[in-house]
Design an enzyme around this catalytic site. Structure first.
Site, mmCIF file in Angstrom:
data_model
loop_
_atom_site.group_PDB
_atom_site.id
_atom_site.type_symbol
_atom_site.label_atom_id
_atom_site.label_comp_id
_atom_site.label_asym_id
_atom_site.label_seq_id
_atom_site.Cartn_x
_atom_site.Cartn_y
_atom_site.Cartn_z
ATOM 1 N N ASP A 94 -34.623 -4.163 -4.494
ATOM 2 C CA ASP A 94 -34.475 -5.072 -5.483
ATOM 3 C C ASP A 94 -33.498 -4.857 -6.491
ATOM 4 O O ASP A 94 -33.554 -5.188 -7.767
ATOM 5 C CB ASP A 94 -35.942 -5.053 -6.258
ATOM 6 C CG ASP A 94 -36.175 -3.782 -6.813
ATOM 7 O OD1 ASP A 94 -35.615 -2.552 -6.601
ATOM 8 O OD2 ASP A 94 -37.281 -3.478 -7.524
ATOM 9 N N HIS A 123 -6.816 3.431 3.574
ATOM 10 C CA HIS A 123 -7.846 2.856 2.638
ATOM 11 C C HIS A 123 -8.847 3.985 2.430
ATOM 12 O O HIS A 123 -10.176 3.555 2.830
ATOM 13 C CB HIS A 123 -8.564 1.630 2.841
ATOM 14 C CG HIS A 123 -7.292 0.582 2.270
ATOM 15 N ND1 HIS A 123 -7.385 -0.864 2.569
ATOM 16 C CD2 HIS A 123 -6.259 0.887 1.557
ATOM 17 C CE1 HIS A 123 -6.256 -1.255 1.853
ATOM 18 N NE2 HIS A 123 -5.499 -0.338 1.278
ATOM 19 N N ASP A 166 -4.864 6.739 -5.110
ATOM 20 C CA ASP A 166 -4.582 5.450 -5.433
ATOM 21 C C ASP A 166 -5.769 4.765 -6.002
ATOM 22 O O ASP A 166 -6.703 4.560 -5.569
ATOM 23 C CB ASP A 166 -4.413 4.892 -4.065
ATOM 24 C CG ASP A 166 -4.092 3.316 -4.014
ATOM 25 O OD1 ASP A 166 -4.107 2.809 -5.287
ATOM 26 O OD2 ASP A 166 -3.722 2.821 -3.007
ATOM 27 N N ASP A 185 -2.737 -0.836 -10.459
ATOM 28 C CA ASP A 185 -2.776 -0.440 -8.926
ATOM 29 C C ASP A 185 -1.648 0.470 -8.952
ATOM 30 O O ASP A 185 -0.436 0.254 -8.792
ATOM 31 C CB ASP A 185 -2.559 -1.496 -7.947
ATOM 32 C CG ASP A 185 -2.758 -0.944 -6.404
ATOM 33 O OD1 ASP A 185 -3.153 0.283 -6.089
ATOM 34 O OD2 ASP A 185 -2.578 -1.835 -5.402
ATOM 35 N N HIS A 191 2.867 -0.128 6.337
ATOM 36 C CA HIS A 191 2.257 -1.254 5.377
ATOM 37 C C HIS A 191 3.482 -1.649 4.441
ATOM 38 O O HIS A 191 4.635 -1.108 4.554
ATOM 39 C CB HIS A 191 1.221 -0.725 4.411
ATOM 40 C CG HIS A 191 1.783 0.555 3.527
ATOM 41 N ND1 HIS A 191 2.599 0.267 2.537
ATOM 42 C CD2 HIS A 191 1.468 1.927 3.500
ATOM 43 C CE1 HIS A 191 2.646 1.399 1.649
ATOM 44 N NE2 HIS A 191 1.970 2.353 2.596
ATOM 45 N N HIS A 238 2.861 -6.420 -3.662
ATOM 46 C CA HIS A 238 1.845 -7.592 -3.684
ATOM 47 C C HIS A 238 1.519 -7.529 -5.244
ATOM 48 O O HIS A 238 1.694 -6.837 -6.003
ATOM 49 C CB HIS A 238 0.652 -6.989 -3.098
ATOM 50 C CG HIS A 238 -0.104 -5.826 -3.457
ATOM 51 N ND1 HIS A 238 -0.736 -5.862 -4.644
ATOM 52 C CD2 HIS A 238 0.051 -4.526 -3.028
ATOM 53 C CE1 HIS A 238 -1.351 -4.672 -4.806
ATOM 54 N NE2 HIS A 238 -0.799 -4.007 -4.037
ATOM 55 N N HIS A 298 -5.250 -7.427 -5.190
ATOM 56 C CA HIS A 298 -4.177 -8.153 -4.476
ATOM 57 C C HIS A 298 -4.171 -9.557 -4.825
ATOM 58 O O HIS A 298 -4.885 -10.350 -4.272
ATOM 59 C CB HIS A 298 -4.460 -8.073 -2.728
ATOM 60 C CG HIS A 298 -4.251 -6.688 -2.393
ATOM 61 N ND1 HIS A 298 -5.068 -6.177 -1.236
ATOM 62 C CD2 HIS A 298 -3.541 -5.492 -2.649
ATOM 63 C CE1 HIS A 298 -4.689 -4.893 -1.033
ATOM 64 N NE2 HIS A 298 -3.703 -4.679 -1.930
ATOM 65 N N GLU A 317 5.312 0.213 -3.611
ATOM 66 C CA GLU A 317 4.611 1.326 -2.932
ATOM 67 C C GLU A 317 5.023 1.644 -1.385
ATOM 68 O O GLU A 317 4.233 1.481 -0.748
ATOM 69 C CB GLU A 317 2.919 0.876 -2.915
ATOM 70 C CG GLU A 317 2.691 -0.495 -2.257
ATOM 71 C CD GLU A 317 1.264 -0.741 -2.422
ATOM 72 O OE1 GLU A 317 0.416 0.156 -1.852
ATOM 73 O OE2 GLU A 317 0.819 -1.766 -2.656
ATOM 74 N N TYR A 367 3.316 8.730 6.119
ATOM 75 C CA TYR A 367 1.957 9.365 6.446
ATOM 76 C C TYR A 367 2.157 9.987 8.133
ATOM 77 O O TYR A 367 2.375 9.296 8.930
ATOM 78 C CB TYR A 367 0.847 8.377 6.480
ATOM 79 C CG TYR A 367 0.738 7.315 5.436
ATOM 80 C CD1 TYR A 367 0.304 7.677 4.119
ATOM 81 C CD2 TYR A 367 1.812 6.125 5.315
ATOM 82 C CE1 TYR A 367 0.194 6.878 3.230
ATOM 83 C CE2 TYR A 367 1.631 5.330 4.270
ATOM 84 C CZ TYR A 367 0.927 5.672 2.901
ATOM 85 O OH TYR A 367 0.949 4.932 2.053
ATOM 86 N N ARG A 377 2.223 8.578 -0.953
ATOM 87 C CA ARG A 377 2.486 6.927 -1.367
ATOM 88 C C ARG A 377 2.764 7.093 -2.943
ATOM 89 O O ARG A 377 2.022 8.055 -3.505
ATOM 90 C CB ARG A 377 1.267 6.183 -1.114
ATOM 91 C CG ARG A 377 1.568 4.740 -1.697
ATOM 92 C CD ARG A 377 0.542 3.722 -0.895
ATOM 93 N NE ARG A 377 -0.844 4.024 -1.140
ATOM 94 C CZ ARG A 377 -1.609 4.672 -0.419
ATOM 95 N NH1 ARG A 377 -1.431 4.637 0.878
ATOM 96 N NH2 ARG A 377 -2.825 4.541 -0.676
ATOM 97 N N GLU A 418 3.175 4.576 -5.871
ATOM 98 C CA GLU A 418 3.018 3.279 -6.126
ATOM 99 C C GLU A 418 2.879 2.845 -7.909
ATOM 100 O O GLU A 418 2.240 3.571 -8.552
ATOM 101 C CB GLU A 418 1.714 2.553 -5.731
ATOM 102 C CG GLU A 418 1.246 1.270 -6.095
ATOM 103 C CD GLU A 418 0.000 0.682 -5.047
ATOM 104 O OE1 GLU A 418 -0.054 -0.581 -5.116
ATOM 105 O OE2 GLU A 418 -0.923 1.594 -5.002
#
Length: 487
Positions: free
Chosen positions: A65, A292, A310, A321, A393, A397, A404, A421, A425, A442, A444
Site C-alpha cells: 500500500d 548506468h 554522475d 546532469d 555513448h 543531450h 534527457h 560528456e 571505460y 566521464r 560531464e
C-alpha cells in the site's frame, strides 16, 4: 455570541496558519503566466481545427500500500503547472463554445476530498485550477464522462500513444477512467481493428487521430529554454556542482559508494532541491565502467581506485546532469591521469563547438576523433580507426524537466542547455595492457548556448586533474561528522 467568537477564532487560526506556512515556501516556482504562455506557444504550432490532449502521469506502486513519490508528466507540468495525478487537459487551436461558454482550453482535475486530503495533502480542485493555475474553464475528472464535446468535428486529435500501464482503482474518476472515456469518445479502439465493420468510420477515425505529431511539437518548444526556466535550471546545475566539490573535499578511500551518494544528496536537500533528477550513479573502480551503475553498494571505495559520480539535483522540476571522476586517495596514478587528461581534452574541444548554428552531432564527432587518436597513441587500440567499446555513448543531450529532455537535435540554438560528456571505460578483462583495467572516466558539464558562445553552467566543480587534486586537499565540513558505531 460565544459560538460566533469560536467560529471567528477558528477562521483567524486557519488564515494565520496558512499565511505562516506560505511564508516559508520557496518563492521561485514557475508562475501560472509561464504555463499559460507555453500553452499559447503550443497553440500556434497546432494544425487548423485540432485539439491536443495531455494526461497526467499515473501513480506508481512501490510495494503493497506504499506508492512512489508522485512525479508529474513533464509535458503536463510544462503546460499546466498541475502537480497532482488523475487529470487531463485539452488545448484547442481555435476557440470552442460548449453550453454557451467560449474557451480554448479546459482542464479536468481530481476532486477535493476532505478525508483523502487528511492523508495525502491538500488538492487544488476546480477552484484551485482556476485561481492558482489560471484556467478559466475547469472541471472535476468525474465530469468528463458527461462532458458534451464532439471530437468527430476536429480534423486532428493529437495525443501521445498509451502504454497500457495505468492501474484501475476504486476511484471512478481516476486516470484509468479518464483514458477509457477519452478512447470511447474518439473511437480510439476502432483504429486497431483488423476487419472494421464500418469502413467509412474506420477511415475517418484513423485519419483524425494522430499519436506522432505532438512529440515533435513539444520537442521544439522544450528544447529552447525561457528565462524562467533558465533561472531554475542554473540553480539545479549550481547545486549539483557544489555537491561535486564538497564530495571532493570529503572523499577518503574507506568511504562506501552509498556514503558518497549521500553526501551529494545531502547538499541537494540543504539547498532546497526536492529530488534527484535521476537515480544517482556512484561507481568505484570497475563499477565506474558500468554506464548506468545505480547499485552504489560497494562498502569500500579503495585506496587506488577512481570513483565516477554522475548525479543531478532536481530543483522545482528542472534537473542538472553533472559528472566528475576523482581518485579516492586524492592523487591520480600515472595511467589514470593520462586517460583523464585525454577525456578532458576531448571535452574542451567539444564544448568549443557549442555555437549557434553548429550541428548538434559535431561535438560528438570532435570528441570521438580526439579520444580514438589518444587511445591509439597509448597503445590501448592498434589504430585510431579501430572499432572499440571504450567510448560507447554520445556526448550531448538536452536537459530540463527531463534529464534527457526532448529536442529535435538539429542545430544549436540560443538558450538551449545541452550536456557535454565524453568518457573512456576500460573494464577488467579488456584486450589491452592490464595496467589500464578498471579505469572508468566521464566528465560531464551542462552548457548554455548563447550569442557570445558556450557557457559552462557547472564550472564551479573542478574539472582538470590538477584542480581536482587541489580541491581534494581542502578541509571538509564533514571531517568531524562522526556517528556512533552500531552493533
Amino acid at each position: 455570541m460565544k459560538l460566533k467568537n469560536v467560529i471567528l477564532g477558528l477562521c483567524y487560526f486557519v488564515i494565520t496558519s496558512t499565511i505562516a506556512q506560505n511564508k516559508f515556501l520557496p518563492e521561485d516556482y514557475l508562475t501560472k503566466d509561464f504555463h499559460k504562455e507555453r500553452r499559447e506557444q503550443l497553440r500556434k504550432k497546432l494544425p487548423k481545427n485540432s485539439v491536443a490532449v495531455f494526461f497526467a502521469n499515473p501513480v506508481r506502486n512501490r510495494a503493497n500500500d506504499v506508492d512512489y513519490v508522485y512525479h508529474q508528466d513533464p509535458n503536463f507540468f510544462y503546460l499546466t503547472g498541475y502537480k497532482e495525478p488523475h487529470a487531463m487537459v485539452l488545448i484547442f487551436k481555435e476557440n470552442q463554445t460548449i453550453d454557451n461558454v467560449n474557451f480554448n482550453e479546459v482542464i479536468f482535475v481530481q476532486e477535493r476530498n476532505e478525508r483523502a486530503e487528511m492523508w495525502t495533502g491538500k488538492r487544488l480542485g476546480v477552484i484551485g485550477a482556476q485561481d492558482d493555475l489560471g484556467f478559466r474553464v475547469a472541471f472535476n475528472g468525474s465530469d468528463f464522462r458527461s462532458y458534451d464535446i464532439d471530437f468527430s468535428k476536429f480534423d486532428k486529435i493529437l495525443f501521445e500513444n498509451f502504454k497500457n500501464d495505468v492501474r484501475d482503482t476504486r476511484n471512478n474518476a481516476d486516470l484509468y477512467d479518464l483514458i477509457k472515456t477519452f478512447k470511447e469518445k474518439v473511437s480510439f479502439d476502432l483504429i486497431h481493428l483488423k476487419n472494421p465493420s464500418n469502413d467509412k468510420m474506420y477511415n475517418e477515425t484513423k485519419k483524425r487521430i494522430d499519436t506522432d505529431m505532438l512529440q515533435g511539437i513539444m520537442a521544439s518548444l522544450r528544447e529552447i529554454k525561457t528565462k524562467e526556466e533558465l533561472d531554475l535550471l542554473k540553480k539545479a546545475v549550481e547545486i549539483s556542482a557544489v555537491g561535486q566539490l564538497e564530495m571532493m573535499k570529503a572523499m577518503h578511500p574507506n568511504m562506501s559508494e552509498t556514503e558518497a551518494q549521500g553526501v551529494h544528496e545531502f547538499v541537494y536537500k540543504k539547498y532546497g532541491a526536492e529530488y534527484e533528477g535521476y537515480p544517482s550513479i556512484v561507481g568505484a573502480g570497475n563499477n565506474g565502467c558500468i554506464l548506468h551503475y545505480v547499485d552504489n553498494n560497494k562498502t569500500h571505495i579503495g585506496d587506488s581506485n577512481l570513483i565516477l559520480m554522475d548525479l543531478g539535483a532536481e530543483y522545482h522540476g528542472y534537473t542538472a546532469d553533472v559528472t566528475r571522476t576523482i581518485p579516492a586517495n586524492g592523487k591520480f596514478t600515472a595511467e589514470q591521469k593520462l586517460i583523464y587528461d585525454l577525456v578532458y581534452k576531448a571535452q574542451e574541444a567539444g564544448i568549443a563547438a557549442y555555437k549557434i548554428g553548429t550541428k548538434m552531432s559535431e561535438p560528438n564527432a570532435i570528441a570521438r576523433k580526439i579520444i580514438n587518436k589518444g587511445l591509439a597513441d597509448l597503445g590501448i587500440i592498434a589504430s585510431e580507426k579501430d572499432r572499440h567499446n571504450y567510448f560507447p555513448h554520445g556526448t550531448s543531450h538536452h536537459i530540463g524537466l527531463d534529464v534527457h529532455d526532448p529536442g529535435n537535435y538539429n542545430k544549436f540554438e540560443e538558450h538551449m542547455v545541452v550536456t557535454m560528456e565524453p568518457g573512456i571505460y576500460i573494464p577488467e578483462g579488456s584486450p589491452c595492457d592490464e595496467k589500464w583495467w578498471g579505469i572508468g572516466i566521464r566528465i560531464e558539464d551542462d552548457i548554455l548556448i548563447t550569442k557570445n558562445g558556450p557557457v559552462n553552467l557547472s564550472a564551479m566543480a573542478p574539472r582538470t586533474s590538477e584542480a581536482i587534486e587541489a580541491a581534494m586537499k581542502l578541509p571538509s565540513v564533514l571531517d568531524n561528522f562522526k556517528l556512533p558505531k552500531l552493533d
